[in-house]
Design a protein around this motif. Structure first.
Motif, PDB file in Angstrom:
ATOM      1  N   UNK A   1     102.884 -13.470  78.747  1.00  0.00           N
ATOM      2  CA  UNK A   1     102.280 -14.275  77.652  1.00  0.00           C
ATOM      3  C   UNK A   1     103.390 -15.278  76.944  1.00  0.00           C
TER       4      UNK A   1
ATOM      5  N   UNK B   1     101.069  -8.944  82.476  1.00  0.00           N
ATOM      6  CA  UNK B   1     100.395 -10.052  81.973  1.00  0.00           C
ATOM      7  C   UNK B   1     100.636 -10.239  80.453  1.00  0.00           C
ATOM      8  N   UNK B   2     100.629  -9.241  79.598  1.00  0.00           N
ATOM      9  CA  UNK B   2     100.567  -9.276  78.295  1.00  0.00           C
ATOM     10  C   UNK B   2     102.399  -9.802  77.892  1.00  0.00           C
TER      11      UNK B   2
ATOM     12  N   UNK C   1      97.161 -12.583  86.598  1.00  0.00           N
ATOM     13  CA  UNK C   1      95.512 -12.290  86.947  1.00  0.00           C
ATOM     14  C   UNK C   1      95.107 -12.532  88.347  1.00  0.00           C
TER      15      UNK C   1
ATOM     16  N   UNK D   1      97.893  -5.547  83.808  1.00  0.00           N
ATOM     17  CA  UNK D   1      97.615  -6.001  82.483  1.00  0.00           C
ATOM     18  C   UNK D   1      98.829  -5.933  81.446  1.00  0.00           C
TER      19      UNK D   1
ATOM     20  N   UNK E   1     103.605 -19.453  77.031  1.00  0.00           N
ATOM     21  CA  UNK E   1     103.582 -20.375  75.859  1.00  0.00           C
ATOM     22  C   UNK E   1     104.833 -21.186  75.886  1.00  0.00           C
ATOM     23  N   UNK E   2     105.804 -20.486  76.206  1.00  0.00           N
ATOM     24  CA  UNK E   2     107.222 -21.355  76.416  1.00  0.00           C
ATOM     25  C   UNK E   2     107.201 -22.404  77.489  1.00  0.00           C
TER      26      UNK E   2
ATOM     27  N   UNK F   1      99.552 -21.414  84.333  1.00  0.00           N
ATOM     28  CA  UNK F   1     100.558 -20.708  83.500  1.00  0.00           C
ATOM     29  C   UNK F   1     100.579 -19.118  84.195  1.00  0.00           C
TER      30      UNK F   1
ATOM     31  N   UNK G   1     104.432 -23.900  78.248  1.00  0.00           N
ATOM     32  CA  UNK G   1     103.489 -24.950  77.762  1.00  0.00           C
ATOM     33  C   UNK G   1     104.170 -25.845  76.675  1.00  0.00           C
ATOM     34  N   UNK G   2     105.171 -25.216  75.918  1.00  0.00           N
ATOM     35  CA  UNK G   2     105.816 -25.946  75.166  1.00  0.00           C
ATOM     36  C   UNK G   2     106.748 -27.122  75.907  1.00  0.00           C
TER      37      UNK G   2
ATOM     38  N   UNK H   1     100.712 -16.276  82.972  1.00  0.00           N
ATOM     39  CA  UNK H   1      99.466 -15.259  83.003  1.00  0.00           C
ATOM     40  C   UNK H   1      98.250 -15.263  84.001  1.00  0.00           C
ATOM     41  N   UNK H   2      98.216 -16.659  84.276  1.00  0.00           N
ATOM     42  CA  UNK H   2      96.918 -17.010  85.178  1.00  0.00           C
ATOM     43  C   UNK H   2      97.362 -16.379  86.581  1.00  0.00           C
TER      44      UNK H   2
END
Lengths: 133, 336
Positions: B78, B74-75, B49, B71, B82-83, B43, B85-86, B45-46
């Motif tokens: 996020x 990254x926030x 990082x 950082x 999520x979107x 994803x 993954x959905x 965010x990874x």
């Protein structure tokens, strides 16, 4: 239970306090930055739901240590209107706030375990856990 | 080395190459990495990082503020995570639904199967193609002990799954009609009662039913608001509309249907169709019934089944292979 700490959610700024609490505990437990952000985002979503739909409630953070496994547990509770159809709110693509992937299904995906109990007219309790790998 | 470590290594290599020398080659590596990340469900965010960790390794002297900014980034990412993954889960669900509909379409196909009767007097061709996976058109043949042949063609207003579900009911209602009640008007009257009683009031069905008796070469027919077919008179070479008046099925349970008769001579043709045939839309608008007659004429020398197959292929081509409605065409050609 070794440690529990709780933030009351009454106004929007309390969401920030809940996030802060969650992040601190996640850091202490040794979660990396990505997982910290995931936990914080999940807390944010749950606290926001309380703020938007129940008016007020609380978010508690617990440190877990079971069989040598550490984890962080979020308990989000309110005495709001409750959820009539839990299956529906957990459905992808269903959101009252119009955001993509946000809400409860989003929070669930960011965590490892997710449990929801709700009684219409009485309130909702959500318990979500993330384990340290 | 697990996938993630491998991925980090690749990212590190590509990033350091690019930072050394900003060329297209290294950027192309970046594109390939992007594809790999998507393949292995990494994803956003990874990735950020990973990027931050790599920068710290490559440039330990980098100002803290620059690193902190990641950082923040990254926030911000996020939500996209999520979107993302959905999106993956919705894609998976869509795949499942598609498979389910495919199975349903097969089940429907088996349910609605009808055997084309084989008699000397009549050559029969039939084709029915759904616009989507499931068919809201239906045709049915029966042959009774007196060698009379019944032919029904029905069309649910609407298409897709609701229409298809509705059609299965018609099929069973037809199967349960008593043998002696194959007179077209009584068939439509019985079915009308079933539809009126069982189907959602917003759903209507049009239907044509005909009965051919090879002994006296009479074709009797009745229609419940169905798209009129054509009649080809071999003696004059003329086509005429197979007009029949009647209310749609399911509107009023007391509807009576009128029955029409025609004597079928050698070489005559009865052409039945659903509105998916006449509502074929080409670049110049809906096709005219004249165009359709032209197509029939062009294929008239063929066997009835080849005729319907060819006409379908030609109409499919005329509308750029996009069917807007379920398509059913039946041709009965008299050999006696």
């Amino acid at each position: 239970m070794e440690f529990q700490s709780c933030v009351k959610i009454i106004n929007e700024w309390d969401i920030v306090a809940a996030r802060q609490l969650g992040r601190n505990v996640a850091k202490e437990l040794g979660f990396g930055t990505v997982d910290q952000a995931r936990i914080t985002t999940a807390i944010s979503e749950l606290a926001r739901n309380i703020y938007l739909y129940a008016g007020q409630g609380s978010v508690s953070i617990e440190k877990l240590n079971i069989n040598g496994k550490s984890g962080l547990k979020i308990i989000a509770e309110d005495q709001g209107p409750g959820i009539e159809d839990i299956r529906r709110v957990m459905e992808d693509g269903y959101t009252t706030s119009g955001g993509l992937g946000a809400g409860l299904p989003g929070a669930k995906r960011l965590m490892d375990d997710f449990d929801i109990e709700s009684i219409p007219g009485e309130g909702t309790k959500i318990i979500a856990t993330k384990w340290l790998r | 080395m697990d996938i993630r470590e491998n991925m980090e290594k690749k990212y590190h290599e590509a990033l350091s190459t690019y930072l050394k020398d900003q060329n297209e080659q290294a950027l192309y590596q970046g594109q390939k990495i992007s594809r790999l990340h998507i393949k292995y469900n990494i994803s956003p965010e990874e990735i950020i990082s990973m990027h931050k960790n790599n920068l710290m390794e490559l440039y330990p002297e980098l100002p803290g503020k620059v690193l902190d900014s990641f950082d923040f980034l990254l926030e911000v990412m996020m939500g996209y995570g999520i979107a993302y993954r959905e999106h993956q889960s919705l894609r998976h669900q869509q795949q499942e639904l598609k498979t389910e509909i495919e199975i349903a379409a097969n089940v429907q196909h088996t349910l609605l199967e009808t055997e084309i009767p084989d008699i000397k007097a009549l050559e029969i061709g039939a084709i029915s193609v759904p616009a989507r996976q499931m068919n809201g058109d239906y045709y049915h043949f029966v042959q009774d002990e007196n060698e009379r042949i019944g032919v029904g063609i029905a069309d649910v207003i609407g298409k897709g799954i609701p229409a298809a579900l509705c059609m299965s009911m018609i099929k069973y209602a037809m199967d349960s009609l008593p043998e002696h009640r194959h007179e077209p008007k009584s068939v439509l009257e019985s079915l009308n009662r079933v539809v009126e009683h069982n189907v959602d009031p917003s759903m209507f069905i049009t239907m044509f039913y005909g009965l051919y008796d090879p002994h006296d070469r009479q074709f009797s027919y009745a229609s419940a608001g169905h798209e009129p077919g054509f009649y080809y008179d071999a003696a004059t070479g003329a086509f005429s509309d197979l007009d029949a008046k009647g209310l749609l099925l399911g509107v009023d349970k007391k509807t009576r249907y009128r029955q029409y008769e025609k004597t079928v001579n050698r070489g005559d043709m009865i052409i039945l169709l659903s509105d998916g045939v006449t509502e074929c839309r080409t670049n110049d608008g809906f096709i005219e019934r004249e165009t359709l007659i032209g197509l029939i004429k062009k294929n008239m020398h063929l066997q009835a089944q080849e005729m319907v197959n060819n006409i379908y292929k030609q109409l499919e081509k005329m509308q750029n292979f996009q069917l807007r409605d379920d398509f059913t065409l039946i041709i009965l050609k008299s050999n006696v």
